[in-house]
Design an enzyme around this catalytic site. Structure first.
Site, PDB file in Angstrom:
ATOM      1  N   ASN A   1      33.675   2.149 -34.464  1.00 16.47           N
ATOM      2  CA  ASN A   1      32.458   1.897 -35.215  1.00 16.47           C
ATOM      3  C   ASN A   1      32.860   1.168 -36.482  1.00 16.47           C
ATOM      4  OD1 ASN A   1      29.920   1.896 -36.320  1.00 16.47           O
ATOM      5  ND2 ASN A   1      29.886   4.063 -36.845  1.00 16.47           N
ATOM      6  N   GLY A   2      32.223   0.032 -36.764  1.00 16.07           N
ATOM      7  CA  GLY A   2      32.556  -0.739 -37.957  1.00 16.07           C
ATOM      8  C   GLY A   2      32.789  -2.194 -37.622  1.00 16.07           C
TER       9      GLY A   2
ATOM     10  N   ARG B   1      20.902   6.787 -32.900  1.00 20.87           N
ATOM     11  CA  ARG B   1      21.566   5.829 -33.787  1.00 20.87           C
ATOM     12  C   ARG B   1      21.304   4.390 -33.369  1.00 20.87           C
ATOM     13  NH1 ARG B   1      26.131   8.598 -36.497  1.00 20.87           N
ATOM     14  NH2 ARG B   1      27.195   6.627 -36.698  1.00 20.87           N
TER      15      ARG B   1
ATOM     16  N   TRP C   1      26.326  -0.710 -30.631  1.00 21.88           N
ATOM     17  CA  TRP C   1      25.299  -1.552 -31.235  1.00 21.88           C
ATOM     18  C   TRP C   1      25.988  -2.855 -31.591  1.00 21.88           C
ATOM     19  CZ3 TRP C   1      24.112  -4.000 -35.888  1.00 21.88           C
ATOM     20  CH2 TRP C   1      22.765  -4.293 -36.114  1.00 21.88           C
TER      21      TRP C   1
ATOM     22  N   LYS D   1       7.133   0.071 -41.392  1.00 24.45           N
ATOM     23  CA  LYS D   1       6.994   0.972 -40.242  1.00 24.45           C
ATOM     24  C   LYS D   1       6.394   0.241 -39.056  1.00 24.45           C
ATOM     25  CE  LYS D   1       8.844   4.674 -41.324  1.00 24.45           C
ATOM     26  NZ  LYS D   1       9.812   3.756 -41.925  1.00 24.45           N
TER      27      LYS D   1
ATOM     28  N   LYS E   1      19.817   3.952 -36.473  1.00 24.38           N
ATOM     29  CA  LYS E   1      19.419   4.959 -37.446  1.00 24.38           C
ATOM     30  C   LYS E   1      20.331   4.962 -38.661  1.00 24.38           C
ATOM     31  CE  LYS E   1      17.057   8.568 -38.851  1.00 24.38           C
ATOM     32  NZ  LYS E   1      15.677   8.385 -39.338  1.00 24.38           N
TER      33      LYS E   1
ATOM     34  N   GLU F   1       6.051  -0.022 -47.371  1.00 24.39           N
ATOM     35  CA  GLU F   1       6.557   0.916 -46.367  1.00 24.39           C
ATOM     36  C   GLU F   1       5.691   0.899 -45.114  1.00 24.39           C
ATOM     37  OE1 GLU F   1       8.422   4.136 -44.314  1.00 24.39           O
ATOM     38  OE2 GLU F   1       9.063   2.495 -45.617  1.00 24.39           O
TER      39      GLU F   1
ATOM     40  N   GLU G   1       8.896  -2.192 -37.548  1.00 27.38           N
ATOM     41  CA  GLU G   1      10.041  -1.529 -36.920  1.00 27.38           C
ATOM     42  C   GLU G   1       9.754  -1.090 -35.493  1.00 27.38           C
ATOM     43  OE1 GLU G   1      12.733   0.847 -40.122  1.00 27.38           O
ATOM     44  OE2 GLU G   1      10.696   1.589 -39.877  1.00 27.38           O
TER      45      GLU G   1
ATOM     46  N   HIS H   1      -2.854 -15.042 -55.190  1.00 24.78           N
ATOM     47  CA  HIS H   1      -1.781 -15.933 -55.609  1.00 24.78           C
ATOM     48  C   HIS H   1      -0.990 -16.485 -54.422  1.00 24.78           C
ATOM     49  CE1 HIS H   1      -2.462 -15.142 -59.834  1.00 24.78           C
ATOM     50  NE2 HIS H   1      -2.497 -13.835 -59.566  1.00 24.78           N
TER      51      HIS H   1
ATOM     52  N   CYS I   1      27.216   2.750 -34.342  1.00 24.69           N
ATOM     53  CA  CYS I   1      27.620   3.087 -32.991  1.00 24.69           C
ATOM     54  C   CYS I   1      27.907   4.577 -32.914  1.00 24.69           C
ATOM     55  CB  CYS I   1      28.871   2.306 -32.593  1.00 24.69           C
ATOM     56  SG  CYS I   1      28.699   0.524 -32.747  1.00 24.69           S
TER      57      CYS I   1
END
Length: 606
Positions: free
Chosen positions: A98-99, A27, A74, A482, A601, A478, A485, A501, A2
């Site tokens: 925040n937390g 963020r 958030w 991406k 973020k 990666e 996301e 497999h 946040c």
């Protein structure tokens, strides 16, 4: 995660708080709000969605005052809604947080039994009620906050504003970052120094367990035991706060194209002027390291996957790659010969920080690789190596990833020399390969139009597979991350040899397969896996160099020919096209590239 802003100003603070919150949009958030004190009374405005909604509300229904707090939320406890948005108010207290308060249910039940009424589903509202109750019992604001802090379990950055107090903010941190900015007759607070950039360059960072009484005259800072302490006020250059997009539509595009420059900046620090050897800070001795634990989350975790190939191949040093959120719960045994390397763009990632503290408690050495040298992870490490990527605003990491890789590569070379597994000639060869990266990256980015063409078919897919061998396997992971996301397309990365497999069952005419295959010693084996895909009707896009592309161009539907490079640096170079592929697929789908849904973020909660 946040965003928090607090101000004690000489003018109306609501517009300034709103502008600072805009600098924290990267963020990630789902609602926003502001509270001020005007003529002794608290005023509050909150809105759901982007900051433009709060901006419109403040035009229609302004809130006045020279003291205030602001927040972008958030969601953790309670769905995104106006009633769950911050700031939360109870009686004479407004708070932004925040937390996560882990024991909030028990605290809420206790106060509901006393007759207190709650309007939200959040853990944060409990904090406001705790402080208001302590005020009612005769405590002053600082004493009331201290009483409340003693009841909280979990992680938090907190900023309190009080009715009747237009020259006071009380702030506290435990597990979540918080900075205090010093102005001329004004004071500022932010969860991120970036928010305070236009207002002041003089910043002090609270340390773990600190709380502070902030007035326009300055800040009195106290440690967890309540003792008065001094925290260094640092001067941060203005360019560190640059957040302009320039000619680009999105921050992500800008940051992808900044990679040649960012890599050049890092090379300037980590290669000797002769460019034939690496250069690390004095006192970093890797010769006695017997075992490395590389610890990170998300994209940084995949950077560690790549680095495992380098450390084991170049330095013959055993490496374990650890997901930070799981690491300490395994209680892995560590000893004097162990070293933990912690990789985090923000330097505030909660899981990575907790893992660092575990490693330190076990007596092992601690090294960090961060983009923010003033961050908590950097401060709690024996040594922090900055990646020098510059501010990264897009939620999906790009230039930070490649700069993390570069610093890890430098460490692997240094470890090889310290352990005697490579000689000066081999160090010079690998250093030269690193030195070639800015130019190679620029050439790769010049292929953007071709990548955008490949992205068209990817953007129409429901599922996408990325495959690679050796150090290209982590790049496949990666690349899939991406794409997930920012485009919301389901994607998975696999070691190419593992297709048969199980994952090959997913292959059909509607599932694109992105093959990362430079023409190295593993190229022929990857081509065999590509043939397995094509035999089942799967469309393949090959990312290779000119030599590799020429060998299979007539067989594969889509080919991107990248510049030839030393295999050692191929994972860094090949990051650029997979980033561009995800970016253009997301643009075609019309998603919010810089602020994808549900993501943040800097993840400062567990």
């Amino acid at each position: 995660m946040c965003g928090i802003v607090g101000m004690l100003g000489r003018h109306e603070v609501a517009p300034l708080i709103l502008e600072s919150l805009k600098r924290l949009e990267y963020r990630g958030y789902d609602s926003a709000g502001i509270a001020t004190v005007h003529e002794g009374r608290l005023g509050r405005r909150r809105a759901l969605g982007k900051l433009i909604a709060l901006s419109d509300l403040l035009v229609e229904d302004p809130v006045r005052g020279h003291a205030g707090v602001g927040h972008t939320r958030w969601a953790t406890h309670g769905a995104p809604s106006i009633r769950n948005a911050h700031p939360h108010v109870a009686g004479r207290v407004a708070v932004v947080h925040n937390g996560i308060v882990e024991n909030f249910r028990a605290l809420r039940a206790e106060m509901e039994a006393e007759g207190r009424v709650f309007e939200s589903e959040t853990d944060t509202e409990v904090v406001a009620h705790l402080v208001d109750r302590a005020l009612g019992n005769g405590g002053d604001p600082l004493a009331a906050v201290r009483a409340a802090l003693g009841r909280l379990e979990g992680a938090f950055a907190l900023v309190f504003l009080f009715e009747g107090e237009d020259d006071l903010l009380i702030v506290a941190r435990k597990g979540s970052p918080l900075a205090i900015g010093y102005g001329e007759g004004e004071m500022y607070v932010g969860s991120d120094a970036l928010a305070l950039g236009p207002l002041t360059s003089r910043i002090a960072y609270l340390e773990e367990g600190d709380h502070a009484r902030v007035t326009r005259a300055g800040a009195e800072i106290f440690d967890a035991a309540g003792a008065r302490v001094e925290r260094e006020v640092q001067s941060t250059p203005a360019e560190a706060f640059s957040v302009e997009k320039g000619p680009y539509k999105h921050f992500m595009a800008k940051e992808i194209h900044e990679q040649p420059t960012a890599l050049g900046n890092a090379l300037g620090k980590y290669l000797a002027p002769s460019r034939d050897r690496v250069s690390l800070p004095e006192g970093l001795d890797l010769s006695g390291v017997e075992r490395l634990s590389l610890v990170a989350c998300g994209t940084a975790h995949y950077a560690c996957h790549v680095a495992k190939y380098w450390f084991e191949g170049v330095a013959r040093l055993p490496v374990e790659i650890e997901v930070a959120s799981e690491f300490r719960y395994r209680e892995p045994p560590l000893g004097a010969g162990a070293m933990g390397i912690f990789v985090s763009q923000s330097g505030e990632t909660a899981d990575t920080l907790a893992a660092l503290r575990y490693v330190r408690s076990q007596g092992a050495r601690v090294l960090s690789i961060v983009n923010v040298p003033s961050s908590t992870i950097a401060r709690e490490s024996e040594l922090a190596l900055p990646i020098l990527a510059g501010p990264e605003i897009g939620v999906a990491s790009t230039k930070a990833f490649t700069c993390q890789l570069l610093v890890l590569a430098v460490l692997a070379i240094a470890a090889g020399r310290a352990r005697g597994t490579i000689d000066a000639a081999e160090e010079a060869r690998l250093a030269a390969a690193l030195g070639s990266l800015p130019g190679l990256m620029a050439q790769a980015l010049a292929q953007e139009a071709r990548v955008a063409e490949i992205a068209r078919s990817v953007s129409r897919a429901r599922d996408v597979l990325f495959i690679g061998r050796g150090a290209m396997y982590p790049l496949a992971l990666e690349g899939a991350l991406k794409l997930k996301e920012i485009s919301y397309i389901h994607a998975e990365g696999y070691a190419a040899g593992e297709l048969k497999h199980g994952p090959i069952a997913l292959v059909d005419e509607e599932t694109p397969v992105i093959a990362l295959a430079p023409s190295d010693a593993l190229f022929d084996k990857t081509v065999s896996n590509i043939h397995e895909v094509m035999a089942r009707g799967g469309p393949v896009a090959l990312l290779s160099d000119s030599a590799g592309a020429a060998r299979v161009a007539e067989e594969v539907g889509e080919v991107l020919a990248l510049p030839a490079c030393d295999p050692f640096v191929a994972p860094i170079l090949y990051a650029a096209p997979v980033q561009l592929l995800a970016y253009h697929a997301a643009v075609l789908k019309g998603t919010d590239v810089d602020q994808p849904r549900n993501l943040a973020k800097s993840v400062t909660v567990e």
